[in-house]
Write an enzyme that holds these catalytic residues in place. Structure first.
Site, PDB file in Angstrom:
ATOM      1  N   TRP A 299      38.547  27.314  -2.209  1.00 31.50           N
ATOM      2  CA  TRP A 299      38.410  27.140  -0.760  1.00 31.50           C
ATOM      3  C   TRP A 299      39.382  28.084  -0.062  1.00 31.50           C
ATOM      4  CZ3 TRP A 299      41.411  23.238   2.500  1.00 31.50           C
ATOM      5  CH2 TRP A 299      40.932  23.215   3.820  1.00 31.50           C
TER       6      TRP A 299
ATOM      7  N   ASP B  87      41.340  18.056  -6.010  1.00 26.67           N
ATOM      8  CA  ASP B  87      40.822  18.055  -4.645  1.00 26.67           C
ATOM      9  C   ASP B  87      39.391  17.529  -4.690  1.00 26.67           C
ATOM     10  OD1 ASP B  87      40.236  18.463  -2.011  1.00 26.67           O
ATOM     11  OD2 ASP B  87      40.529  20.628  -2.019  1.00 26.67           O
TER      12      ASP B  87
ATOM     13  N   LYS C 215      32.850  14.690   4.780  1.00 27.40           N
ATOM     14  CA  LYS C 215      31.485  15.014   4.384  1.00 27.40           C
ATOM     15  C   LYS C 215      30.682  13.766   4.045  1.00 27.40           C
ATOM     16  CE  LYS C 215      33.626  19.074   4.138  1.00 27.40           C
ATOM     17  NZ  LYS C 215      35.076  19.263   4.365  1.00 27.40           N
TER      18      LYS C 215
END
Length: 396
Positions: free
Chosen positions: A130, A211, A246
């Site tokens: 990311w 993560d 999300k």
């Protein structure tokens, strides 16, 4: 004081969004921003969230601080969601979870915690990872190194390269791993590969930081947590950063969690005190609204089951978009193999075209994606997939 400053480069994804909004082409396609969209291109509020908000509006009776750890119910429900209700770290009382302003802040809290443990520690991230990981960790004073992960040429996982590099990592280092739906490649570890990574972690002794921003967007809530739970079974110390943006659609509410696992209950308490010291310096108290919605949903059988259903709709749509794009490319006479897109999972995938072809897609066909050809799969819809496939075919 400010006179010597020069403007920082703008975020490429935000720049894409601006260009997309200013584009008058009725056929324009946005594959840049990493948020879930339905068939109409809208990011709707989940119905279970609306119901939870109604409940909160009628029951909330104060706006006083909720304390630096956040809501105990949220932290408890998130811990069970992450690890499963029967995981041994829960029974051994070795985990501590706090709520944070989004998954990004969970990562920053974890980074500051690592910096406290060992000043200037090295953290290894996947290549690619990311875009915000590196700056975030460096901003906390950590040294960032990369391990091989995605094989751009073969559109596959460079697992041998990854494993060989991890075997050379120092026991004092931290290794960041994506739990599922790898951002930005969409290429995840299989269960068997997770087992090998866990064995290397035990052998070398480095500290894993996992993560998990997309639990439930890959294969399912439990399936997506397989590697994380396996790792927690095997190691004495570990960090987990999770996000509700999300899977609950709570992007603007900024709610996430940071979890630490320690060797004992006492060590976990000490670790929690260090986490909270960092919290006090960064943001003092977490926001309450998003956490209240999540805990309301997870603690209600009815709302939780409704969430499961709505999450499955999002997951199935993303996975379906992958296959339909591959099929449409073949229909448009593309002989190049894009089947890897259907084998990946989550929100993102690299299309695997050149930056020049990405720019051509934008300039000539109003198809917007990041210059690396990273595309957000949720931006594909039945209404635009034919045009998208035709446009890609024309630039190949």
């Amino acid at each position: 004081m400010f006179g010597h400053l020069t403007a920082m480069p703008s975020d490429p994804i935000l720049g894409l969004l601006t260009s997309y909004r200013n584009d008058n082409n009725p056929n324009k396609v946005d594959l840049g921003v990493g948020v879930y969209k339905d068939e109409s291109g809208h990011t709707a509020v989940l119905n279970c969230v609306k119901r939870a908000e109604l409940h909160r509006n009628t029951t909330e009776n104060s706006k006083v601080y909720i304390g630096p750890t956040g809501s105990e119910l949220f932290n408890s429900e998130m811990t069970k969601l992450i690890f499963g209700a029967e995981h041994k770290v829960l029974f051994e009382n070795r985990s501590r979870t706090i709520s944070t302003p989004g998954g990004t802040c969970a990562l920053r809290v974890a980074a500051d915690f690592i910096q406290t443990c060992k000043k200037g520690a090295t953290i290894w991230v996947s290549n690619p990872t990311w875009a915000n990981h590196t700056g975030l960790f460096e901003g906390a004073g950590l040294q960032v190194k990369v391990y091989p992960y995605y094989d751009y040429e073969n559109k596959n996982l460079d697992f041998d390269g990854m494993l060989n590099t991890l075997k050379q990592v120092s026991p004092d280092d931290v290794v960041l791993l994506h739990a599922c739906c790898h951002n930005p490649s969409g290429m995840d570890l299989t269960n068997e590969q997770w087992q090998q990574v866990v064995e290397v972690t035990k052998m070398v002794g480095f500290t894993p930081l996992i993560d998990m921003a997309y639990q439930g967007f890959g294969a399912g809530l439990d399936e997506d947590a397989y590697g994380l739970r396996l790792m927690a079974d095997a190691v004495e110390e570990m960090l987990v950063c999770s996000s509700c943006s999300k899977n609950f659609g709570l992007y603007r509410e900024r709610i996430g969690a940071c979890t630490v696992i320690a060797k004992s209950s006492l060590a976990a308490d000490i670790s929690l005190s260090v986490l909270l010291h960092g919290v006090r310096i960064i943001y003092s108290m977490p926001p309450a609204h998003g956490a209240a919605l999540v805990e309301t949903i997870l603690s209600s059988d009815e709302l939780r089951n409704e969430w499961y259903s709505e999450l499955k709709v999002m997951r199935d749509r993303i996975n379906g978009n992958r296959q339909i794009l591959v099929d449409k490319l073949i229909e448009n006479g593309v002989t190049r193999d894009f089947s890897f897109i259907a084998r990946q999972s989550g929100m993102f995938s690299f299309l695997g075209i050149t930056p020049e072809q990405v720019q051509q897609l934008q300039d000539e066909y109003s198809v917007y994606m990041v210059g690396s050809s990273r595309m957000s799969i949720a931006g594909i819809a039945k209404s635009n997939v034919d045009y998208l496939a035709q446009s890609i075919a024309k630039v190949l």
